[in-house]
Design an enzyme around this catalytic site. Structure first.
Site, PDB file in Angstrom:
ATOM      1  N   ASP A  20       0.835  -1.207   0.000  1.00 58.84           N
ATOM      2  CA  ASP A  20       0.000   0.000   0.000  1.00 58.84           C
ATOM      3  C   ASP A  20       0.867   1.254   0.000  1.00 58.84           C
ATOM      4  O   ASP A  20       1.979   1.246   0.522  1.00 58.84           O
ATOM      5  CB  ASP A  20      -0.922  -0.013   1.230  1.00 58.84           C
ATOM      6  CG  ASP A  20      -2.048   0.997   1.095  1.00 58.84           C
ATOM      7  OD1 ASP A  20      -2.320   1.458  -0.032  1.00 58.84           O
ATOM      8  OD2 ASP A  20      -2.656   1.331   2.127  1.00 58.84           O
ATOM      9  N   ASN A  68     -10.430  -2.940  -6.491  1.00 55.31           N
ATOM     10  CA  ASN A  68      -9.612  -2.072  -7.353  1.00 55.31           C
ATOM     11  C   ASN A  68     -10.215  -1.903  -8.753  1.00 55.31           C
ATOM     12  O   ASN A  68      -9.848  -0.981  -9.484  1.00 55.31           O
ATOM     13  CB  ASN A  68      -8.179  -2.610  -7.489  1.00 55.31           C
ATOM     14  CG  ASN A  68      -7.339  -2.428  -6.241  1.00 55.31           C
ATOM     15  OD1 ASN A  68      -6.393  -3.162  -6.005  1.00 55.31           O
ATOM     16  ND2 ASN A  68      -7.670  -1.430  -5.414  1.00 55.31           N
TER      17      ASN A  68
HETATM   18  C1  FPP Z   1      -1.861   0.141  -3.385  1.00 51.87           C
HETATM   19  O1  FPP Z   1      -1.442   1.461  -3.470  1.00 51.87           O
HETATM   20  C2  FPP Z   1      -1.304  -0.683  -4.448  1.00 51.87           C
HETATM   21  C3  FPP Z   1      -2.021  -1.245  -5.445  1.00 51.87           C
HETATM   22  C4  FPP Z   1      -3.476  -1.064  -5.568  1.00 51.87           C
HETATM   23  C5  FPP Z   1      -1.427  -2.071  -6.483  1.00 51.87           C
HETATM   24  C6  FPP Z   1      -0.101  -2.695  -6.234  1.00 51.87           C
HETATM   25  C7  FPP Z   1       0.639  -2.629  -7.503  1.00 51.87           C
HETATM   26  C8  FPP Z   1       1.977  -2.526  -7.665  1.00 51.87           C
HETATM   27  C9  FPP Z   1       2.907  -2.574  -6.554  1.00 51.87           C
HETATM   28  C10 FPP Z   1       2.536  -2.314  -9.024  1.00 51.87           C
HETATM   29  C11 FPP Z   1       2.855  -3.468  -9.851  1.00 51.87           C
HETATM   30  C12 FPP Z   1       2.524  -4.797  -9.304  1.00 51.87           C
HETATM   31  C13 FPP Z   1       2.865  -5.994  -9.800  1.00 51.87           C
HETATM   32  C14 FPP Z   1       2.510  -7.214  -9.048  1.00 51.87           C
HETATM   33  C15 FPP Z   1       3.609  -6.204 -11.038  1.00 51.87           C
HETATM   34  P1  FPP Z   1      -2.545   2.606  -3.526  1.00 51.87           P
HETATM   35  O2  FPP Z   1      -2.634   3.050  -4.945  1.00 51.87           O
HETATM   36  O3  FPP Z   1      -3.808   2.131  -2.919  1.00 51.87           O
HETATM   37  O4  FPP Z   1      -1.857   3.676  -2.635  1.00 51.87           O
HETATM   38  P2  FPP Z   1      -2.584   4.839  -1.792  1.00 51.87           P
HETATM   39  O5  FPP Z   1      -3.266   4.175  -0.642  1.00 51.87           O
HETATM   40  O6  FPP Z   1      -1.433   5.683  -1.346  1.00 51.87           O
HETATM   41  O7  FPP Z   1      -3.512   5.555  -2.721  1.00 51.87           O
END
Ligand code: FPP
Length: 265
Positions: A20, A68
């Site tokens: 996250d 998501n």
């Molecule tokens: C949460 O951060 C993360 C995600 C929803 C996706 C995770 C994806 C990656 C790490 C990129 C690539 C992944 C792979 C497996 C190749 P958020 O966007 O919810 O962060 P925030 O809470 O700060 O908005």
């Protein structure tokens, strides 16, 4: 960060990660959210390598939740593109390091090209034995339980399962990848303290570690710090401290009752 001293005999067998903070990492730098996801990909690469080097047997990464799908279209497309890119780029390294790729979730909702990339990685790496790398994709913990219940009910109707004899072990066999042991350590980055519908059934006895580090900044030393912290815990599985110290603490779950309910919190 102090130098981590990891006891190799007590490395958690299964580490699960809620990655996250990509969006906040980007926003703090005046960048668009997708820049955070791209930076987060580098953390994925490093953590996979580090987990492999440390002897973690199973690593599950929460890459995309069912919720998501409700994000803006451009963000969903970028996450799918990054996943495809990662799987294509890292296949050679996975083969070299003996990493087996697997997936949990409702894959039928993925765009065809992403699904193909996932299936290709799963297929090519299926004989690898050093570490299992599971991507939770289009995944929701409640949906996993519902999907299991649906299959179970069908089998009960066919007479394959007797509802009166249903126990936790039988039920768990209907979850997505039932041969994977439950996580020992659940890490959440990004300064949040939620489970977010991740592996709801499987984390019943997981040790939870949270950190304020945003996922794009999460590096090998942060994984090591989480494992050091885990190794200092006493896993009681509902028993008393005296009981488990006699039996061995972290990593020794031999005293857990088969049915679970009997051992408490
Ligand atoms: C949460 O951060 C993360 C995600 C929803 C996706 C995770 C994806 C990656 C790490 C990129 C690539 C992944 C792979 C497996 C190749 P958020 O966007 O919810 O962060 P925030 O809470 O700060 O908005």
């Amino acid at each position: 960060m102090p130098q981590a001293e990891i006891r190799p005999d007590r490395v958690p067998r299964h580490v699960a990660v809620i990655m996250d903070g990509n969006g906040r990492w980007a926003q703090a730098r005046g960048l668009e959210r997708n820049a955070g996801h791209r930076a987060g990909l580098e953390s994925v690469r490093e953590v996979v390598r580090a987990a492999h080097d440390l002897g973690v047997a199973y690593l599950t990464l929460y890459a995309f939740s069912l919720e998501n799908w409700n994000r803006p279209k451009e963000e969903v497309s970028e996450l799918m593109r990054l996943l495809e890119h990662y799987l294509e780029e890292e296949l050679a390294e996975a083969m070299e390091n003996g990493v087996r790729v697997r997936s949990i979730g409702r894959l039928d909702r993925l765009p065809p090209s992403t699904r193909r990339a996932v299936q290709k990685a799963i297929e090519r790496t299926r004989r690898n034995e050093n570490m299992e790398l599971l991507f939770a994709l289009s995944y929701g913990g409640r949906s996993e339980i519902v999907d299991a219940a649906r299959r179970l009910i069908r089998e009960a109707e066919l007479g394959v399962v007797d509802p009166d004899r249903l126990d936790e072990k039988t039920f768990a066999a209907y979850l997505y990848e039932p041969d994977v042991p439950d996580p020992d350590l659940l890490i959440r980055t990004g300064n949040e303290y939620r489970v977010s519908n991740f592996l709801l059934w499987q984390i019943a006895y997981a040790e939870i570690y949270t950190t304020a580090v945003m996922w794009p900044d999460f590096r090998r030393e942060h994984l090591e710090a989480a494992i050091v912290d885990y190794q200092a815990r006493e896993r009681r599985f509902g028993q008393t401290s005296e009981q488990v110290t006699g039996a061995g603490a972290v990593g020794d779950d031999s005293s857990v009752g088969g049915e679970g309910e009997a051992v408490g919190r």
